[in-house]
Scaffold this motif. Structure first.
Motif, mmCIF file in Angstrom:
data_model
loop_
_atom_site.group_PDB
_atom_site.id
_atom_site.type_symbol
_atom_site.label_atom_id
_atom_site.label_comp_id
_atom_site.label_asym_id
_atom_site.label_seq_id
_atom_site.Cartn_x
_atom_site.Cartn_y
_atom_site.Cartn_z
ATOM 1 N N MET A 30 -1.853 -10.589 1.803
ATOM 2 C CA MET A 30 -0.772 -11.545 2.007
ATOM 3 C C MET A 30 0.564 -10.818 1.947
ATOM 4 O O MET A 30 0.878 -10.157 0.953
ATOM 5 C CB MET A 30 -0.804 -12.654 0.956
ATOM 6 N N TYR A 31 1.323 -10.909 3.034
ATOM 7 C CA TYR A 31 2.678 -10.382 3.100
ATOM 8 C C TYR A 31 3.649 -11.559 3.020
ATOM 9 O O TYR A 31 3.385 -12.637 3.569
ATOM 10 C CB TYR A 31 2.917 -9.644 4.412
ATOM 11 N N ALA A 32 4.772 -11.374 2.368
ATOM 12 C CA ALA A 32 5.800 -12.409 2.301
ATOM 13 C C ALA A 32 7.145 -11.803 2.664
ATOM 14 O O ALA A 32 7.467 -10.684 2.250
ATOM 15 C CB ALA A 32 5.857 -13.024 0.907
ATOM 16 N N VAL A 33 7.914 -12.543 3.456
ATOM 17 C CA VAL A 33 9.227 -12.072 3.919
ATOM 18 C C VAL A 33 10.224 -13.223 3.809
ATOM 19 O O VAL A 33 9.826 -14.395 3.782
ATOM 20 C CB VAL A 33 9.164 -11.584 5.384
ATOM 21 N N PRO A 34 11.518 -12.936 3.738
ATOM 22 C CA PRO A 34 12.520 -14.006 3.705
ATOM 23 C C PRO A 34 12.607 -14.727 5.045
ATOM 24 O O PRO A 34 12.120 -14.250 6.075
ATOM 25 C CB PRO A 34 13.828 -13.256 3.401
ATOM 26 N N ALA A 35 13.265 -15.864 5.026
ATOM 27 C CA ALA A 35 13.434 -16.678 6.237
ATOM 28 C C ALA A 35 14.104 -15.879 7.344
ATOM 29 O O ALA A 35 15.073 -15.157 7.113
ATOM 30 C CB ALA A 35 14.256 -17.921 5.899
ATOM 31 N N GLY A 36 13.554 -15.988 8.553
ATOM 32 C CA GLY A 36 14.140 -15.353 9.721
ATOM 33 C C GLY A 36 13.855 -13.873 9.868
ATOM 34 O O GLY A 36 14.367 -13.239 10.796
ATOM 35 N N MET A 37 13.016 -13.301 9.008
ATOM 36 C CA MET A 37 12.810 -11.857 9.028
ATOM 37 C C MET A 37 11.777 -11.416 10.068
ATOM 38 O O MET A 37 11.933 -10.394 10.728
ATOM 39 C CB MET A 37 12.381 -11.382 7.633
ATOM 40 N N PRO A 62 6.660 -4.705 -3.760
ATOM 41 C CA PRO A 62 7.366 -4.313 -2.528
ATOM 42 C C PRO A 62 6.500 -3.391 -1.673
ATOM 43 O O PRO A 62 5.748 -2.556 -2.191
ATOM 44 C CB PRO A 62 8.605 -3.571 -3.053
ATOM 45 N N VAL A 63 6.611 -3.553 -0.364
ATOM 46 C CA VAL A 63 5.845 -2.736 0.581
ATOM 47 C C VAL A 63 6.750 -1.633 1.124
ATOM 48 O O VAL A 63 7.851 -1.904 1.610
ATOM 49 C CB VAL A 63 5.307 -3.588 1.748
ATOM 50 N N GLN A 122 12.319 -5.685 2.803
ATOM 51 C CA GLN A 122 12.254 -7.143 2.729
ATOM 52 C C GLN A 122 10.826 -7.685 2.804
ATOM 53 O O GLN A 122 10.609 -8.794 3.319
ATOM 54 C CB GLN A 122 13.098 -7.758 3.857
ATOM 55 N N VAL A 123 9.859 -6.919 2.295
ATOM 56 C CA VAL A 123 8.458 -7.364 2.315
ATOM 57 C C VAL A 123 7.829 -7.116 0.946
ATOM 58 O O VAL A 123 7.972 -6.029 0.379
ATOM 59 C CB VAL A 123 7.627 -6.621 3.390
ATOM 60 N N VAL A 124 7.148 -8.134 0.425
ATOM 61 C CA VAL A 124 6.284 -7.949 -0.744
ATOM 62 C C VAL A 124 4.870 -8.339 -0.322
ATOM 63 O O VAL A 124 4.679 -9.103 0.633
ATOM 64 C CB VAL A 124 6.736 -8.794 -1.961
#
Length: 288
Positions: free
Chosen positions: A248-255, A185-186, A277-279
């Motif tokens: 690399m950042y990953a977020v849920p759909a629509g974020m 998590p960020v 909501q970021v890893v």
């Protein structure tokens, strides 16, 4: 005359022992080449050189790269990408050997397309049945400041919920799956995340091709792969080369959504960070 070539076990299994031995013996390798990654000249007599096999649905093409730029490996590509690679290699190596080799035999692992990315360390990520259709991973490239240093970054965001294989709950587990794979998590965008062993970002022929994850049988396999290689800016490539890694950042759909400028991308990421909501992880750069 023997060449300073590296033929990985993965490449050898695709082209066969006889062809690999001919390459290592110098019968099928060019004296000079244009590196398929950094596009500068190379010489198989005097500098370590990697064999890179681009595999399409029906054909495959063998290319060469500086070992310092990219390791010997198999890169699954579409037939359109393969045709482009053939044109590029033919132009850069006039009069060289015929680089076409047979494609993988039936039953070999299939390339991983972007609409069905492989799950981190596991089977294909699939959205819950209630979602109605498979989620596609969208990737945005940009520079994100960590303090005063610009880091080449990828922001990965699916088009819809992503669940664990077999899940029908409709719950989005995208971040949980990545957390299970080692992404963290960020809480502060200015901090550089830890590097994630076994993962990497593949840049070949000067463009973004794939995000690679560890394969169960050893080596790497595609987690995300571009349908067509993505052009990145010179500033992005320079930052990636200087640090030899990509965040690399990953977020849920629509974020976060598609952001046309890097300052807007950062603002959207900061809002997502505030919501937890970021890893993220730092991934080594494969290529230049």
């Amino acid at each position: 005359m023997p060449r300073m070539l590296d033929v990985s076990d993965e490449v050898r299994s695709e082209i066969g022992d006889d062809e690999a031995d001919r390459l290592l013996g110098g019968d099928r390798a060019p004296d000079s080449y244009e590196c398929t990654s950094c596009r500068t000249p190379g010489d198989t007599h005097v500098e370590p050189t990697s064999t890179v096999l681009f595999v399409g649905e029906e054909t495959a093409v063998l290319a060469f790269a500086h070992a310092r730029c990219i390791p010997s490996q198999v890169v699954p590509v579409s037939e359109e990408q393969l045709a482009g690679a053939v044109r590029s290699i033919s132009q850069s190596q006039p009069g060289g050997p015929d680089l076409a080799v047979p494609a993988a035999a039936p039953g070999a692992p299939a390339p991983v397309p972007a609409p069905a990315p492989a799950a981190p360390g596991g089977p294909a990520l699939t959205p819950p049945a209630a979602a109605g259709q498979a989620a596609i991973l969208g990737i945005t490239c940009g520079l994100v400041l960590h303090g005063k240093v610009g880091h080449a970054s990828l922001v990965v965001e699916p088009t819809g919920p992503v669940g664990r294989p077999g899940s029908t709950s409709g719950e989005d587990e995208f971040l949980d799956l990545l957390h299970d794979a080692g992404f963290q998590p960020v809480t502060d965008l200015d901090e550089t995340p830890d590097q994630l062993p076994g993962w990497s970002v593949l840049v070949a022929m000067g463009k973004l091709h794939a995000v690679l994850q560890p394969a169960a049988a050893g080596g790497s396999t595609g987690w995300w792969q571009a349908h067509q290689p993505l052009q990145v800016t010179d500033a992005w490539r320079m930052a990636a080369n200087q640090l030899s890694e990509v965040t690399m950042y990953a977020v849920p759909a629509g974020m976060v959504g598609r952001q046309p400028r890097e300052d807007l991308l950062r603002q959207a990421l900061e809002r997502a960070v505030a919501l937890g909501q970021v890893v993220a992880a730092s991934l080594p750069l494969a290529g230049t």
